[in-house]
Scaffold this motif. Structure first.
Motif, mmCIF file in Angstrom:
data_model
loop_
_atom_site.group_PDB
_atom_site.id
_atom_site.type_symbol
_atom_site.label_atom_id
_atom_site.label_comp_id
_atom_site.label_asym_id
_atom_site.label_seq_id
_atom_site.Cartn_x
_atom_site.Cartn_y
_atom_site.Cartn_z
ATOM 1 N N SER A 22 0.841 -1.203 0.000
ATOM 2 C CA SER A 22 0.000 0.000 0.000
ATOM 3 C C SER A 22 0.864 1.237 0.000
ATOM 4 C CB SER A 22 -0.867 0.067 1.256
ATOM 5 O OG SER A 22 -1.937 -0.809 1.163
ATOM 6 N N PHE A 80 -2.286 6.621 9.235
ATOM 7 C CA PHE A 80 -1.794 6.222 7.911
ATOM 8 C C PHE A 80 -2.981 6.223 6.959
ATOM 9 C CE2 PHE A 80 -1.354 2.863 4.674
ATOM 10 C CZ PHE A 80 -0.273 3.387 3.975
ATOM 11 N N THR A 81 -2.749 6.764 5.761
ATOM 12 C CA THR A 81 -3.820 6.768 4.769
ATOM 13 C C THR A 81 -3.286 6.470 3.378
ATOM 14 O OG1 THR A 81 -5.567 8.072 3.735
ATOM 15 C CG2 THR A 81 -3.636 9.293 4.478
ATOM 16 N N THR A 82 -4.091 5.767 2.604
ATOM 17 C CA THR A 82 -3.755 5.579 1.186
ATOM 18 C C THR A 82 -4.567 6.558 0.347
ATOM 19 O OG1 THR A 82 -5.417 3.852 1.167
ATOM 20 C CG2 THR A 82 -3.133 3.148 1.278
ATOM 21 N N ARG A 83 -5.439 7.327 1.013
ATOM 22 C CA ARG A 83 -6.286 8.272 0.286
ATOM 23 C C ARG A 83 -6.157 9.692 0.852
ATOM 24 N NH1 ARG A 83 -10.601 6.546 -2.771
ATOM 25 N NH2 ARG A 83 -10.448 8.700 -3.465
ATOM 26 N N THR A 132 -8.504 12.535 0.001
ATOM 27 C CA THR A 132 -9.853 12.737 0.561
ATOM 28 C C THR A 132 -9.835 13.500 1.889
ATOM 29 O OG1 THR A 132 -9.858 10.646 1.791
ATOM 30 C CG2 THR A 132 -10.663 10.551 -0.476
ATOM 31 N N LEU A 136 -7.319 -1.639 13.237
ATOM 32 C CA LEU A 136 -6.368 -2.645 13.717
ATOM 33 C C LEU A 136 -5.152 -1.956 14.319
ATOM 34 C CD1 LEU A 136 -6.255 -4.480 10.283
ATOM 35 C CD2 LEU A 136 -7.619 -5.204 12.253
ATOM 36 N N TYR A 153 -1.563 -2.450 12.113
ATOM 37 C CA TYR A 153 -1.414 -1.997 10.732
ATOM 38 C C TYR A 153 -1.238 -0.490 10.747
ATOM 39 C CZ TYR A 153 -2.071 -1.540 5.719
ATOM 40 O OH TYR A 153 -1.869 -1.268 4.400
ATOM 41 N N ILE A 164 -6.793 6.093 12.065
ATOM 42 C CA ILE A 164 -7.182 6.528 10.721
ATOM 43 C C ILE A 164 -7.925 7.864 10.794
ATOM 44 C CG2 ILE A 164 -7.514 4.147 9.952
ATOM 45 C CD1 ILE A 164 -10.631 4.967 9.986
ATOM 46 N N PHE A 165 -7.978 8.550 9.633
ATOM 47 C CA PHE A 165 -9.011 9.586 9.573
ATOM 48 C C PHE A 165 -10.148 8.975 8.778
ATOM 49 C CE2 PHE A 165 -6.850 11.055 5.576
ATOM 50 C CZ PHE A 165 -7.936 11.168 4.725
ATOM 51 N N HIS A 170 -16.217 8.029 1.091
ATOM 52 C CA HIS A 170 -15.383 7.256 0.173
ATOM 53 C C HIS A 170 -14.765 6.013 0.787
ATOM 54 C CE1 HIS A 170 -16.192 10.408 -2.608
ATOM 55 N NE2 HIS A 170 -15.817 11.292 -1.706
ATOM 56 N N ASP A 171 -15.272 5.601 1.910
ATOM 57 C CA ASP A 171 -14.821 4.341 2.511
ATOM 58 C C ASP A 171 -16.037 3.722 3.199
ATOM 59 O OD1 ASP A 171 -12.013 2.990 3.842
ATOM 60 O OD2 ASP A 171 -13.914 2.646 4.881
ATOM 61 N N ARG A 189 -16.485 1.343 5.389
ATOM 62 C CA ARG A 189 -16.470 1.161 6.852
ATOM 63 C C ARG A 189 -16.769 2.490 7.540
ATOM 64 N NH1 ARG A 189 -10.476 -0.897 7.173
ATOM 65 N NH2 ARG A 189 -10.409 0.930 5.835
ATOM 66 N N ARG A 247 0.805 -5.439 3.883
ATOM 67 C CA ARG A 247 -0.170 -6.106 4.753
ATOM 68 C C ARG A 247 0.408 -7.354 5.386
ATOM 69 N NH1 ARG A 247 -4.511 -3.381 4.515
ATOM 70 N NH2 ARG A 247 -5.769 -4.055 6.264
HETATM 71 C C1 ANZ Z 1 -8.511 7.744 4.860
HETATM 72 C C2 ANZ Z 1 -9.303 7.143 3.797
HETATM 73 C C3 ANZ Z 1 -10.258 7.706 3.001
HETATM 74 C C4 ANZ Z 1 -8.971 5.809 3.601
HETATM 75 C C5 ANZ Z 1 -10.869 6.935 2.027
HETATM 76 C C6 ANZ Z 1 -9.554 5.000 2.669
HETATM 77 C C7 ANZ Z 1 -10.537 5.571 1.883
HETATM 78 P P1 ANZ Z 1 -4.969 -0.490 2.589
HETATM 79 O O1 ANZ Z 1 -5.211 -0.239 1.149
HETATM 80 O O2 ANZ Z 1 -5.487 -1.786 3.043
HETATM 81 O O3 ANZ Z 1 -3.545 -0.211 2.982
HETATM 82 N N1 ANZ Z 1 -6.445 2.199 7.610
HETATM 83 C C8 ANZ Z 1 -5.206 2.619 7.872
HETATM 84 N N2 ANZ Z 1 -4.721 2.059 8.980
HETATM 85 C C9 ANZ Z 1 -5.690 1.241 9.429
HETATM 86 C C10 ANZ Z 1 -5.798 0.381 10.547
HETATM 87 N N3 ANZ Z 1 -4.806 0.262 11.422
HETATM 88 N N4 ANZ Z 1 -6.938 -0.315 10.711
HETATM 89 C C11 ANZ Z 1 -7.967 -0.185 9.834
HETATM 90 N N5 ANZ Z 1 -7.917 0.605 8.768
HETATM 91 C C12 ANZ Z 1 -6.794 1.309 8.562
HETATM 92 O O4 ANZ Z 1 -5.885 0.541 3.400
HETATM 93 C C13 ANZ Z 1 -5.428 1.752 3.837
HETATM 94 C C14 ANZ Z 1 -6.619 2.492 4.354
HETATM 95 O O5 ANZ Z 1 -7.180 1.763 5.427
HETATM 96 C C15 ANZ Z 1 -6.222 3.834 4.882
HETATM 97 O O6 ANZ Z 1 -6.659 4.884 4.023
HETATM 98 C C16 ANZ Z 1 -7.094 3.994 6.119
HETATM 99 O O7 ANZ Z 1 -8.269 4.617 5.655
HETATM 100 C C17 ANZ Z 1 -7.381 2.592 6.534
HETATM 101 F F1 ANZ Z 1 -11.771 7.487 1.260
HETATM 102 O O8 ANZ Z 1 -7.501 6.789 5.142
HETATM 103 B B1 ANZ Z 1 -7.852 5.474 4.578
#
Ligand code: ANZ
Length: 573
Positions: free
Chosen positions: A222, A241-244, A247, A322, A325, A330-331, A336-337, A339, A410
């Motif tokens: 990721s 940590f964010t992949t997005r 947003t 979690l 991870y 998270i934010f 857009h997510d 959960r 992961r």
């Molecule tokens: C904000 C966001 C906005 C996210 C959005 C996603 C969509 P992968 O691809 O699996 O790496 N995340 C980060 N740490 C986490 C944790 N410890 N437990 C649960 N969820 C966690 O997924 C990365 C995304 O999973 C991250 O990007 C974070 O939510 C969430 F429209 O950040 B995201």
């Protein structure tokens, strides 16, 4: 019609087959291997299918002038033996050896072109001795560590359960509600090879694409970034940590894990304790966590939005975050997510759309939108594509020292401790002065005792009256043996190397033999092993290569054929 006498055929092949070629390491070689069976009792149709395919390939190559290695062995440690022994008052060893005898007889009747001279069995001390040696080599190379992690704890069995032994949150045998418990466990540091295991897939054109894809997803690379949120009325920051990051203007809350450091501030609040207990009933698998109803505990912590003056976000403790991870935080961007969407609906949090397919606002979002589109409601990101917005915002985050770009995997380190009897003892001792050391190689094998009580609860080796008591050879100090045994996946992660020198008494394998026969030219087995067994074997090759410069290969299986599962309804019912 003339009846085929399989036994005569088998004898004939046995005579002319690989035994003669094993030590003749000149000329073209072909190593044909089928996943070795667990001696469960009798050969079933899945075995017959698998071993027939291997038989055809091996004969064909042999008739084409190759030196063929076509061995067979037994993946003979494991829980079913322990359970069968418990219910029938037998020893797991006798049960296993009996099954091996039956299944070998059945396989021989099939007339397969197997070189039985090379037979190995993982519960044989001549095998697991070398596994203990490999464990010590890995330990000395920094590829083994001891860490505290959460496990599925069965309070009745007093034992750790594997994820698949937890059914609807209950222990598969005791039916007791499984708890999350922190325990010190041994790990192979497979994550040291995350990137290499991922890139290595490109060097395997002989593997089915779907298996490579499954491995790729399992390793789960990721690309994203960390963002530090300022906590109001505090000098501390909260890192997510964010992949997005694109947003970020749609953020409406922060969620942290129950086990996050900040959560500890609430440990005396009864409502939080109740919430924590609810969460601990959920099981520890990612799947269980993802599918569980979203639960949150609202804290009094508030953070500042990094790009919007005067905007703050509430901090929740949530069951779907979690700890192991990213940063355990998270934010949440509900639009857009999914959960976050479910969570926002439940706790009445704002749902702010920031990516739109048509570039226009969608009034009533029924679910999270995760597709491509143009940024809206996002200040300086408006009008950009998701990709462009990601690049722009990460640059800005780094410039403003709010966080850094980050790549996560992961893949987790491989937990290898099992509180079981019928497995390979972990060759570690605990000294009185608190030090933890591997046993001296001259003391191997550390054998399993024959007189063990399987009927009481808990770990049988731990409960044995004398087995764990020993002394450290180097210092003479009294010591206690590790009473956990190795996950049986360890046994099958290097057996293909043992087949190259199955009778070597001094070493797990002779590297010259291995360099001649390896990699396995054709590996055949069930698709159910697409991820773990194949990934662990790929890890083992890399770890062995790290311990031994003379090893030439790091991929164990050149060509892989995965057969489907035989599951005609006749066999189901
Ligand atoms: C904000 C966001 C906005 C996210 C959005 C996603 C969509 P992968 O691809 O699996 O790496 N995340 C980060 N740490 C986490 C944790 N410890 N437990 C649960 N969820 C966690 O997924 C990365 C995304 O999973 C991250 O990007 C974070 O939510 C969430 F429209 O950040 B995201």
């Amino acid at each position: 019609m003339e009846r085929i006498n399989f036994q005569t055929i088998e004898k004939k092949w046995q005579k002319i087959f690989a035994t003669e070629t094993l030590y003749n390491k000149t000329g073209k070689k072909f190593y044909c291997l089928e996943m070795f069976p667990y001696p469960s009792g009798r050969i079933h149709m899945g075995h017959v299918r698998n071993y027939t395919i291997g038989d055809v390939v091996a004969r064909y190559k042999f008739l084409n002038g190759f030196n063929v290695l076509h061995p067979m062995g037994w993946d003979s440690f494991g829980l079913p033996a322990e359970n069968a022994a418990r219910s029938n008052n037998l020893s797991p060893k006798d049960w296993t050896l009996d099954n091996v005898k039956t299944m070998k007889r059945q396989l021989k009747m099939l007339g397969l072109s197997i070189d039985w001279d090379l037979e190995i069995s993982t519960c044989d001390e001549n095998y697991y001795k070398h596994q203990q040696e490999l464990f010590i080599d890995f330990y000395n190379m920094g590829l083994v560590s001891r860490k505290e992690t959460y496990v599925n704890w069965d309070p009745v069995e007093q034992s750790v359960l594997a994820n698949e032994q937890v059914i609807n949150g209950k222990g598969w045998r005791s039916n007791a509600t499984v708890e999350r418990k922190k325990l010190s466990q041994w790990f192979f540091n497979i994550t040291k090879f995350s990137n290499d295991l991922l890139n290595g897939l490109d060097s395997l054109p002989g593997w089915p694409e779907k298996v490579k894809l499954m491995q790729k997803n399992w390793i789960g690379k990721s690309i994203g970034c960390d963002i530090n949120f300022e906590i109001e009325n505090s000098k501390n920051k909260l890192k997510v940590f964010t992949t997005r990051p694109d947003t970020i203007f749609g953020a409406s809350f922060i969620a942290i894990s129950v086990d996050h450091d900040l959560s500890k501030n609430f440990k005396d609040i009864p409502d939080f304790l109740k919430f924590k207990e609810e969460c601990s009933k959920m099981g520890t698998t990612e799947e269980a966590i993802a599918n569980a109803e979203k639960l949150g505990f609202k804290t009094d912590i508030v953070v500042k939005h990094p790009f919007l003056k005067n905007k703050t976000l509430p901090v929740y403790i949530a069951n779907f975050v979690l700890m192991d991870y990213g940063n355990g935080a998270i934010f949440g961007c509900p639009a857009h997510d999914q959960r976050d969407f479910d969570f926002a609906k439940k706790y009445k949090l704002p749902i702010i759309e920031v990516v739109s397919k048509e570039g226009k606002k969608n009034k009533n979002l029924k679910e999270a939108y995760t597709g491509e589109g143009k940024l809206i409601n996002s200040d300086f990101l408006n009008g950009l594509s998701v990709d462009q917005a990601k690049k722009t915002i990460v640059k800005k985050i780094e410039e403003n020292k709010l966080g850094l770009k980050k790549t996560l995997y992961r893949l987790k380190d491989w937990g290898i401790s099992r509180q079981r009897f019928w497995g390979c003892p972990i060759p570690i001792i605990y000294l009185k002065d608190g030090s933890i050391v591997p046993v001296d190689k001259s003391e191997l094998p550390i054998k399993l005792p024959d007189d063990v009580d399987l009927n009481s609860s808990g770990n049988p080796l731990e409960n044995h009256p004398s087995w764990k008591k020993t002394t450290c050879k180097k210092t003479g100090q009294p010591a206690i043996r590790e009473t956990d045994t190795l996950d049986t996946f360890v046994d099958s992660s290097w057996y293909f190397l043992r087949f190259c020198s199955p009778k070597n008494k001094n070493k797990p394998f002779d590297v010259n033999d291995a360099n001649y026969w390896m990699p396995v030219d054709q590996y055949i087995g069930g698709i159910e092993h697409a991820i773990l067994h194949l990934l662990y074997s790929r890890f083992f090759m890399r770890a062995i290569k790290k311990c031994d410069d003379d090893m030439s290969y790091d991929e164990p299986f050149k060509n892989l054929f995965t057969q489907g599962m035989v599951c005609h309804e006749t066999y189901k019912d």
